[in-house]
Every structure is written in C-alpha cells, then in structure tokens.
Design a protein around this motif. Structure first.
Motif, PDB file in Angstrom:
ATOM      1  N   ARG A  15     -10.395   7.239   7.875  1.00 51.88           N
ATOM      2  CA  ARG A  15      -8.783   8.042   7.134  1.00 51.88           C
ATOM      3  C   ARG A  15      -8.177   7.874   7.963  1.00 51.88           C
ATOM      4  O   ARG A  15      -6.827   7.713   7.282  1.00 51.88           O
ATOM      5  CB  ARG A  15      -9.897   9.480   7.726  1.00 51.88           C
ATOM      6  CG  ARG A  15      -9.056  10.421   6.416  1.00 51.88           C
ATOM      7  CD  ARG A  15      -9.211  11.862   5.814  1.00 51.88           C
ATOM      8  NE  ARG A  15     -10.452  12.034   5.953  1.00 51.88           N
ATOM      9  CZ  ARG A  15     -11.735  12.812   7.258  1.00 51.88           C
ATOM     10  NH1 ARG A  15     -10.640  13.959   7.592  1.00 51.88           N
ATOM     11  NH2 ARG A  15     -12.753  12.885   6.878  1.00 51.88           N
ATOM     12  N   GLU A  16      -8.162   7.870   8.811  1.00 52.63           N
ATOM     13  CA  GLU A  16      -6.786   7.381  10.377  1.00 52.63           C
ATOM     14  C   GLU A  16      -6.180   6.067   9.478  1.00 52.63           C
ATOM     15  O   GLU A  16      -4.820   5.819   9.359  1.00 52.63           O
ATOM     16  CB  GLU A  16      -6.986   7.643  11.899  1.00 52.63           C
ATOM     17  CG  GLU A  16      -6.033   7.455  12.671  1.00 52.63           C
ATOM     18  CD  GLU A  16      -6.513   7.830  13.907  1.00 52.63           C
ATOM     19  OE1 GLU A  16      -5.048   7.436  14.831  1.00 52.63           O
ATOM     20  OE2 GLU A  16      -7.663   8.427  14.558  1.00 52.63           O
ATOM     21  N   ASP A  18      -6.718   4.369   6.944  1.00 51.00           N
ATOM     22  CA  ASP A  18      -5.895   4.040   5.600  1.00 51.00           C
ATOM     23  C   ASP A  18      -4.598   5.262   5.526  1.00 51.00           C
ATOM     24  O   ASP A  18      -3.770   4.587   4.932  1.00 51.00           O
ATOM     25  CB  ASP A  18      -7.146   5.699   4.790  1.00 51.00           C
ATOM     26  CG  ASP A  18      -8.178   4.752   3.915  1.00 51.00           C
ATOM     27  OD1 ASP A  18      -8.514   2.994   4.888  1.00 51.00           O
ATOM     28  OD2 ASP A  18      -9.364   5.346   3.694  1.00 51.00           O
ATOM     29  N   GLU A  19      -4.462   6.107   7.002  1.00 48.54           N
ATOM     30  CA  GLU A  19      -3.316   6.371   6.584  1.00 48.54           C
ATOM     31  C   GLU A  19      -2.178   6.279   6.905  1.00 48.54           C
ATOM     32  O   GLU A  19      -0.922   6.125   6.248  1.00 48.54           O
ATOM     33  CB  GLU A  19      -3.554   7.942   7.341  1.00 48.54           C
ATOM     34  CG  GLU A  19      -3.998   9.576   6.522  1.00 48.54           C
ATOM     35  CD  GLU A  19      -4.277  10.305   7.345  1.00 48.54           C
ATOM     36  OE1 GLU A  19      -3.605  10.766   8.287  1.00 48.54           O
ATOM     37  OE2 GLU A  19      -5.013  11.498   6.844  1.00 48.54           O
ATOM     38  N   GLU A  22      -1.198   3.509   4.881  1.00 50.93           N
ATOM     39  CA  GLU A  22      -0.286   4.074   3.362  1.00 50.93           C
ATOM     40  C   GLU A  22       1.054   4.199   4.429  1.00 50.93           C
ATOM     41  O   GLU A  22       2.325   3.499   3.539  1.00 50.93           O
ATOM     42  CB  GLU A  22      -0.477   5.495   3.313  1.00 50.93           C
ATOM     43  CG  GLU A  22      -1.465   5.059   2.463  1.00 50.93           C
ATOM     44  CD  GLU A  22      -2.351   6.636   1.534  1.00 50.93           C
ATOM     45  OE1 GLU A  22      -1.312   7.621   1.508  1.00 50.93           O
ATOM     46  OE2 GLU A  22      -3.441   6.996   1.308  1.00 50.93           O
ATOM     47  N   ARG A  23       1.585   4.458   5.007  1.00 52.14           N
ATOM     48  CA  ARG A  23       2.511   4.349   6.004  1.00 52.14           C
ATOM     49  C   ARG A  23       3.312   3.234   6.667  1.00 52.14           C
ATOM     50  O   ARG A  23       4.411   2.757   5.953  1.00 52.14           O
ATOM     51  CB  ARG A  23       2.900   5.473   7.517  1.00 52.14           C
ATOM     52  CG  ARG A  23       1.875   6.251   7.600  1.00 52.14           C
ATOM     53  CD  ARG A  23       2.593   7.502   8.501  1.00 52.14           C
ATOM     54  NE  ARG A  23       1.572   7.209   9.358  1.00 52.14           N
ATOM     55  CZ  ARG A  23      -0.264   7.353   9.991  1.00 52.14           C
ATOM     56  NH1 ARG A  23       0.071   8.115   8.886  1.00 52.14           N
ATOM     57  NH2 ARG A  23      -0.468   6.420  10.426  1.00 52.14           N
TER      58      ARG A  23
END
Length: 153
Positions: A15-16, A18-19, A22-23
């Motif tokens: 999840r980290e 993926d974030e 995205e950033r």
C-alpha cells in the motif's frame, strides 16, 4: 507457513509503495505540464519578439514599440517564474522517485525475508517428516525383530 506472519507487513508495504507511485505519477504530470507551459511561453515570446522586429522594420510608433518591449519584459519575468516552477517540480519529482525506490527496496527486502522464512519452514517440515519416517521404520524394524525372536522360541 510464513505467509501468515508476513501477509500484513506485505500489504502495508505494498500500500505504501502504491501511494508512493501515485505521488511520483502526480509529480511527473506536474513536471510535464510545467515543461509544456515553459515551451508555450518561450514560443509566444519568440513570436512576440518577431512582432517587435517587424514593428521596428515598419517604423511603428514609439508608443507601440514601448508597448512591445514592456510586454516582452513581462514575458521574460513569466519565463523566469516558470523556469523556477519547473526546477521545483523537477526537485519534487526526484524526491518522489527516491521515496518510491526506498519503499520498493523495503518491499523487496520483505519478500526476501518471506522467501527465507518459507524455505526454513519447508526445511523444518521436511526434517519433521523424515524424523517421523525414520521413527516409523525403526518401530517396524523393532516389531519384526521381536516377531522373529518370538518365532525362534
């Protein structure tokens, strides 16, 4: 096996990652938009500078020439600001890229740990299975030896 121990960690790190991706994607888009805006401003400035040269060739009024030069000065100021914005975007993009790579490295480290734990769990299960087979064979051998000893009497 180790999947249960590492599942939550893997999900959190994924999840980290993926974030972070995205950033980085958002920074990439802003950087590209800043580049496009700079290119547009540069083209517009070049066109307007050509208009000033044409006005000078056409003996335009001093007022018109001053207006052209004033506008070119404002365009130059806008170009400076846009180059600064582009530099900030490039810096943020590089920071986002480094952050994403760090998280990706952590995820890969967890995968290595998980693979090692799985391999150790498998080896332990194989040792246990071999021990059980050895015990079974040993007990079978003892029973045969007892039966043969009982038959001889």
């Amino acid at each position: 096996m180790a999947e249960n121990r590492f599942r939550l960690l893997k999900e959190l790190v994924q999840r980290e990652e993926d974030e972070a991706a995205e950033r980085m994607g958002a920074c990439t888009r802003r950087h590209r938009e800043a580049q496009e805006k700079l290119a547009l401003l540069e083209r517009f400035r070049d066109e307007y500078e050509e208009r000033l040269r044409q006005a000078l060739r056409d003996d335009a009024s001093p007022e018109r020439i001053l207006n052209h030069r004033g506008f070119l000065t404002r365009l130059d100021d806008a170009l400076i600001l846009q180059r600064e914005e582009l530099a900030r975007c490039a810096q943020r993009l590089e920071e986002a890229r480094r952050a994403w790579q760090a998280v990706r490295t952590r995820r890969r480290a967890f995968e290595v740990l998980e693979a090692r734990a799985d391999a150790e769990a498998l080896a332990q299960a194989q040792r246990l299975a071999q021990k059980m087979l050895d015990e079974h064979a040993s007990q079978k051998h003892l029973r045969r030896a007892r039966e043969e000893g009982a038959d001889e009497r």
